[in-house]
Write a protein that holds these residues in place. Structure first.
Motif, short mmCIF file in Angstrom:
data_model
loop_
_atom_site.label_atom_id
_atom_site.label_comp_id
_atom_site.label_asym_id
_atom_site.label_seq_id
_atom_site.Cartn_x
_atom_site.Cartn_y
_atom_site.Cartn_z
N LEU A 156 67.96 60.32 -15.64
CA LEU A 156 67.00 59.32 -15.20
C LEU A 156 65.62 59.76 -15.68
N VAL A 157 65.15 59.13 -16.73
CA VAL A 157 63.84 59.46 -17.30
C VAL A 157 62.80 58.63 -16.58
N VAL A 158 61.78 59.30 -16.04
CA VAL A 158 60.74 58.58 -15.31
C VAL A 158 59.37 58.89 -15.88
N ASN A 159 58.52 57.89 -15.81
CA ASN A 159 57.10 58.05 -16.13
C ASN A 159 56.34 57.59 -14.91
N VAL A 160 55.45 58.44 -14.42
CA VAL A 160 54.65 58.10 -13.25
C VAL A 160 53.33 57.51 -13.71
N ILE A 161 53.08 56.29 -13.27
CA ILE A 161 51.78 55.66 -13.50
C ILE A 161 50.94 56.00 -12.28
N GLU A 162 49.96 56.84 -12.53
CA GLU A 162 49.14 57.35 -11.43
C GLU A 162 48.08 56.31 -11.08
N LYS A 163 48.14 55.87 -9.83
CA LYS A 163 47.16 54.91 -9.33
C LYS A 163 45.94 55.67 -8.86
N ALA A 164 44.81 55.06 -8.98
CA ALA A 164 43.55 55.73 -8.69
C ALA A 164 43.25 55.86 -7.20
N GLY A 165 44.04 55.28 -6.34
CA GLY A 165 43.81 55.40 -4.90
C GLY A 165 42.52 54.77 -4.44
N GLY A 166 42.26 53.55 -4.89
CA GLY A 166 41.06 52.83 -4.48
C GLY A 166 40.02 52.74 -5.56
N ALA A 167 39.97 53.70 -6.47
CA ALA A 167 39.01 53.66 -7.58
C ALA A 167 39.59 52.77 -8.68
N PRO A 168 38.73 52.25 -9.55
CA PRO A 168 39.23 51.42 -10.65
C PRO A 168 40.12 52.26 -11.58
N ASP A 169 41.24 51.68 -12.02
CA ASP A 169 42.12 52.36 -12.96
C ASP A 169 41.52 52.31 -14.36
N LYS A 170 41.85 53.32 -15.17
CA LYS A 170 41.31 53.42 -16.52
C LYS A 170 41.93 52.39 -17.45
N ALA A 171 43.18 52.02 -17.20
CA ALA A 171 43.88 51.04 -18.03
C ALA A 171 44.62 50.08 -17.11
N SER A 172 44.91 48.90 -17.64
CA SER A 172 45.62 47.91 -16.83
C SER A 172 47.07 48.36 -16.62
N VAL A 173 47.68 47.83 -15.59
CA VAL A 173 49.08 48.14 -15.31
C VAL A 173 49.94 47.73 -16.50
N GLU A 174 49.64 46.59 -17.11
CA GLU A 174 50.41 46.13 -18.25
C GLU A 174 50.32 47.13 -19.40
N GLN A 175 49.13 47.66 -19.69
CA GLN A 175 48.97 48.65 -20.75
C GLN A 175 49.77 49.91 -20.45
N ARG A 176 49.73 50.34 -19.21
CA ARG A 176 50.47 51.55 -18.84
C ARG A 176 51.97 51.33 -18.88
N GLU A 177 52.43 50.14 -18.51
CA GLU A 177 53.86 49.85 -18.58
C GLU A 177 54.33 49.80 -20.04
N GLU A 178 53.51 49.23 -20.93
CA GLU A 178 53.84 49.23 -22.35
C GLU A 178 53.93 50.66 -22.88
N TYR A 179 53.00 51.50 -22.47
CA TYR A 179 53.01 52.90 -22.89
C TYR A 179 54.26 53.61 -22.37
N ALA A 180 54.65 53.31 -21.14
CA ALA A 180 55.87 53.90 -20.57
C ALA A 180 57.09 53.50 -21.39
N GLN A 181 57.14 52.26 -21.85
CA GLN A 181 58.27 51.83 -22.68
C GLN A 181 58.30 52.59 -24.01
N GLU A 182 57.13 52.87 -24.57
CA GLU A 182 57.04 53.69 -25.79
C GLU A 182 57.56 55.11 -25.51
N ILE A 183 57.19 55.65 -24.36
CA ILE A 183 57.67 56.97 -23.96
C ILE A 183 59.20 56.96 -23.86
#
Length: 143
Positions: A37-64
């Motif tokens: 089970l290969v996992v990639n953790v998208i780290e949420k900022a915990g209230g602060a603005p995220d550096k990239a959109s969720v969609e961008q991070r999900e696309e990057y996870a698919q590349e991984i």
């Protein structure tokens, strides 16, 4: 000594290179009954603005995941992937490991200076120190 993963292992990967290296290091230890089970953790900022959109991070996870699958193609066992979300990478990994009843968390330590480890919180060290399931650090595969 011969090591084989006959059950389910959770493999956290941070980027495409990490995924490919870790998969290459893991491949010789798989058996027909292995589930990776290969996992990639998208780290949420915990209230602060995220550096990239969720969609961008999900696309990057698919590349991984695509790069990680490469060294595992044609090997014994099955490969599954999952994107995880959390404010603490290590806690998120162990929560997923417990929820999915995995046999071990398996990773290959990445290069990094002591200074980088201090800045990043040294995820590898935390994986070992805070383990709630067995943790296996694979031998470095520098070849």
């Amino acid at each position: 000594m011969s090591l084989t993963f006959d059950g389910t292992v959770l493999v956290p990967v941070a980027d495409p290179d990490d995924g490919e290296r870790t998969a290459a290091a893991l491949a010789p230890y798989l058996s027909p009954s292995s589930t990776v089970l290969v996992v990639n953790v998208i780290e949420k900022a915990g209230g602060a603005p995220d550096k990239a959109s969720v969609e961008q991070r999900e696309e990057y996870a698919q590349e991984i995941f695509e790069r990680t699958r490469g060294p595992l193609e044609g090997r014994d066992g099955t490969v599954e992937t999952a994107i995880l979300f959390g404010t603490d990478v290590v806690e998120t990994i162990f929560e997923a490991a417990l929820e999915r009843d995995v046999d071990a968390v398996v990773f290959e330590p990445r290069d990094g200076s002591r200074f980088v480890e201090l800045l990043t919180g040294d995820t590898a060290r935390r994986l070992v120190k805070e383990a709630s399931v067995p943790v296996v650090a694979l031998p470095r595969n520098d070849g």
